[in-house]
Design a protein around this motif. Sequence first.
Motif, PDB file in Angstrom:
ATOM      1  N   ALA A 183       1.000 -18.417   7.643  1.00  0.00           N
ATOM      2  CA  ALA A 183       0.142 -19.236   6.793  1.00  0.00           C
ATOM      3  C   ALA A 183       0.272 -18.861   5.320  1.00  0.00           C
ATOM      4  CB  ALA A 183      -1.314 -19.106   7.234  1.00  0.00           C
ATOM      5  N   GLY A 184       0.882 -17.694   5.045  1.00  0.00           N
ATOM      6  CA  GLY A 184       1.125 -17.321   3.658  1.00  0.00           C
ATOM      7  C   GLY A 184       0.647 -15.952   3.239  1.00  0.00           C
ATOM      8  N   ALA A 185       0.036 -15.199   4.141  1.00  0.00           N
ATOM      9  CA  ALA A 185      -0.429 -13.857   3.783  1.00  0.00           C
ATOM     10  C   ALA A 185       0.749 -12.909   3.615  1.00  0.00           C
ATOM     11  CB  ALA A 185      -1.378 -13.318   4.851  1.00  0.00           C
TER      12      ALA A 185
ATOM     13  N   ALA B   9      -7.611 -14.324  -9.467  1.00  0.00           N
ATOM     14  CA  ALA B   9      -6.210 -14.534  -9.851  1.00  0.00           C
ATOM     15  C   ALA B   9      -6.013 -14.415 -11.357  1.00  0.00           C
ATOM     16  CB  ALA B   9      -5.739 -15.905  -9.361  1.00  0.00           C
ATOM     17  N   ALA B  10      -7.071 -14.647 -12.132  1.00  0.00           N
ATOM     18  CA  ALA B  10      -6.980 -14.582 -13.587  1.00  0.00           C
ATOM     19  C   ALA B  10      -7.228 -13.178 -14.127  1.00  0.00           C
ATOM     20  CB  ALA B  10      -7.971 -15.558 -14.213  1.00  0.00           C
ATOM     21  N   THR B  11      -7.526 -12.227 -13.247  1.00  0.00           N
ATOM     22  CA  THR B  11      -7.765 -10.846 -13.666  1.00  0.00           C
ATOM     23  C   THR B  11      -6.494 -10.022 -13.528  1.00  0.00           C
ATOM     24  OG1 THR B  11      -8.358  -9.971 -11.472  1.00  0.00           O
ATOM     25  CG2 THR B  11     -10.105 -11.084 -12.734  1.00  0.00           C
ATOM     26  N   SER B  12      -6.618  -8.737 -13.826  1.00  0.00           N
ATOM     27  CA  SER B  12      -5.466  -7.837 -13.689  1.00  0.00           C
ATOM     28  C   SER B  12      -5.344  -7.266 -12.278  1.00  0.00           C
ATOM     29  CB  SER B  12      -5.580  -6.682 -14.691  1.00  0.00           C
ATOM     30  OG  SER B  12      -6.678  -5.839 -14.351  1.00  0.00           O
ATOM     31  N   ALA B  13      -6.129  -7.798 -11.331  1.00  0.00           N
ATOM     32  CA  ALA B  13      -6.058  -7.295  -9.956  1.00  0.00           C
ATOM     33  C   ALA B  13      -4.627  -7.327  -9.447  1.00  0.00           C
ATOM     34  CB  ALA B  13      -6.948  -8.133  -9.042  1.00  0.00           C
ATOM     35  N   ASP B  14      -4.238  -6.267  -8.756  1.00  0.00           N
ATOM     36  CA  ASP B  14      -2.862  -6.174  -8.243  1.00  0.00           C
ATOM     37  C   ASP B  14      -2.669  -6.974  -6.971  1.00  0.00           C
ATOM     38  OD1 ASP B  14      -1.507  -4.005 -10.022  1.00  0.00           O
ATOM     39  OD2 ASP B  14      -3.495  -3.226  -9.569  1.00  0.00           O
ATOM     40  N   TYR B  15      -3.750  -7.182  -6.231  1.00  0.00           N
ATOM     41  CA  TYR B  15      -3.687  -8.008  -5.028  1.00  0.00           C
ATOM     42  C   TYR B  15      -5.058  -8.581  -4.758  1.00  0.00           C
ATOM     43  CZ  TYR B  15      -6.022  -4.248  -2.466  1.00  0.00           C
ATOM     44  OH  TYR B  15      -6.939  -3.328  -2.050  1.00  0.00           O
ATOM     45  N   ILE B  16      -5.112  -9.609  -3.922  1.00  0.00           N
ATOM     46  CA  ILE B  16      -6.374 -10.266  -3.600  1.00  0.00           C
ATOM     47  C   ILE B  16      -6.532 -10.302  -2.085  1.00  0.00           C
ATOM     48  CG2 ILE B  16      -7.720 -12.395  -3.783  1.00  0.00           C
ATOM     49  CD1 ILE B  16      -6.070 -13.088  -6.265  1.00  0.00           C
ATOM     50  N   ALA B  17      -7.660  -9.816  -1.617  1.00  0.00           N
ATOM     51  CA  ALA B  17      -7.976  -9.895  -0.187  1.00  0.00           C
ATOM     52  C   ALA B  17      -8.742 -11.183   0.076  1.00  0.00           C
ATOM     53  CB  ALA B  17      -8.802  -8.693   0.254  1.00  0.00           C
ATOM     54  N   ILE B  18      -8.436 -11.825   1.196  1.00  0.00           N
ATOM     55  CA  ILE B  18      -9.079 -13.092   1.547  1.00  0.00           C
ATOM     56  C   ILE B  18      -9.579 -13.019   2.985  1.00  0.00           C
ATOM     57  CG2 ILE B  18      -7.863 -14.551  -0.110  1.00  0.00           C
ATOM     58  CD1 ILE B  18      -5.795 -15.191   1.981  1.00  0.00           C
ATOM     59  N   GLY B  19     -10.782 -13.536   3.198  1.00  0.00           N
ATOM     60  CA  GLY B  19     -11.320 -13.503   4.545  1.00  0.00           C
ATOM     61  C   GLY B  19     -12.838 -13.578   4.548  1.00  0.00           C
ATOM     62  N   PRO B  20     -13.446 -13.393   5.710  1.00  0.00           N
ATOM     63  CA  PRO B  20     -12.797 -13.087   6.993  1.00  0.00           C
ATOM     64  C   PRO B  20     -12.057 -14.293   7.572  1.00  0.00           C
ATOM     65  CG  PRO B  20     -15.140 -13.404   7.314  1.00  0.00           C
ATOM     66  CD  PRO B  20     -14.916 -13.449   5.832  1.00  0.00           C
TER      67      PRO B  20
ATOM     68  N   ILE C  45      -5.980 -19.549   3.898  1.00  0.00           N
ATOM     69  CA  ILE C  45      -4.813 -18.767   3.479  1.00  0.00           C
ATOM     70  C   ILE C  45      -3.781 -19.698   2.844  1.00  0.00           C
ATOM     71  CG2 ILE C  45      -2.952 -17.235   4.222  1.00  0.00           C
ATOM     72  CD1 ILE C  45      -4.706 -16.360   6.535  1.00  0.00           C
ATOM     73  N   ARG C  46      -3.539 -20.827   3.475  1.00  0.00           N
ATOM     74  CA  ARG C  46      -2.559 -21.779   2.933  1.00  0.00           C
ATOM     75  C   ARG C  46      -2.972 -22.265   1.547  1.00  0.00           C
ATOM     76  NH1 ARG C  46      -3.310 -23.598   8.422  1.00  0.00           N
ATOM     77  NH2 ARG C  46      -1.571 -22.888   9.722  1.00  0.00           N
ATOM     78  N   ALA C  47      -4.253 -22.562   1.387  1.00  0.00           N
ATOM     79  CA  ALA C  47      -4.746 -23.021   0.092  1.00  0.00           C
ATOM     80  C   ALA C  47      -4.658 -21.906  -0.952  1.00  0.00           C
ATOM     81  CB  ALA C  47      -6.185 -23.508   0.223  1.00  0.00           C
ATOM     82  N   ALA C  48      -4.994 -20.688  -0.549  1.00  0.00           N
ATOM     83  CA  ALA C  48      -4.925 -19.553  -1.459  1.00  0.00           C
ATOM     84  C   ALA C  48      -3.493 -19.306  -1.911  1.00  0.00           C
ATOM     85  CB  ALA C  48      -5.491 -18.306  -0.777  1.00  0.00           C
TER      86      ALA C  48
END
Length: 210
Positions: A174-176, A116-127, A146-149
């Motif tokens: 859940a927030g995705a 989240a602190a980088t210039s990444a345009d999106y973050i994938a979470i899983g599995p 997902i909710r915590a993220a």
Amino acid sequence: MFPPLYAILDPEQVQVSLPEMASRLAASGVALVQLRDKKSSAARVLARARELKAVLAPLGVRFLLNDRPDIAAIADCAGVHVGQDDLLPEDARRIVGPSRWVGVSTHTLDQLRVAAATSADYIAIGPVFPTSTKENPDPVVGLDFIRAARRLTGKPLVAIGGITLETAGEVFRAGADSVAVIRDIVAAQDPAERARAYLTVAEKSRLSRS
């Protein structure tokens, strides 16, 4: 708005040619496609990337490449996705430049905070759920992750791992922002129809959250 369906094409999973599958998905409304080819040579990955870009770019579909920012830049893809064992997002950014997307996979909240602190345009979470599309998958994180993220970042979140049409709604709720799907689309009897069904679920879920 971030595309709600992130279709991943793996040559080992797709039963028809990659360009044909890409065309079918684009026609169904898919706006984001990634090529994930972990076993081919660099030359073969480049050839496939160029082939898919030629199909998808005229249709307005954003095409990303997995793992290889160098090849993504050479093939003029719209971006690259890197994992925890690949180049860091900022190093990938130096290769692909500021205008292309850089996405990063995370499997723990600590990894997510770093991303989240980088210039990444999106973050994938899983599995999110058990998955069979990876040989050595990371531990399942579940919906609570997902909710915590969602509470930790405003960046778009792409949920991945074992997601099906039956579970996609709860993942969105859940927030995705998006669900990344491989097998449940490309192995379907009608992949385009399956993709449209996911887009319908996404729309309904987003309306219920608003």
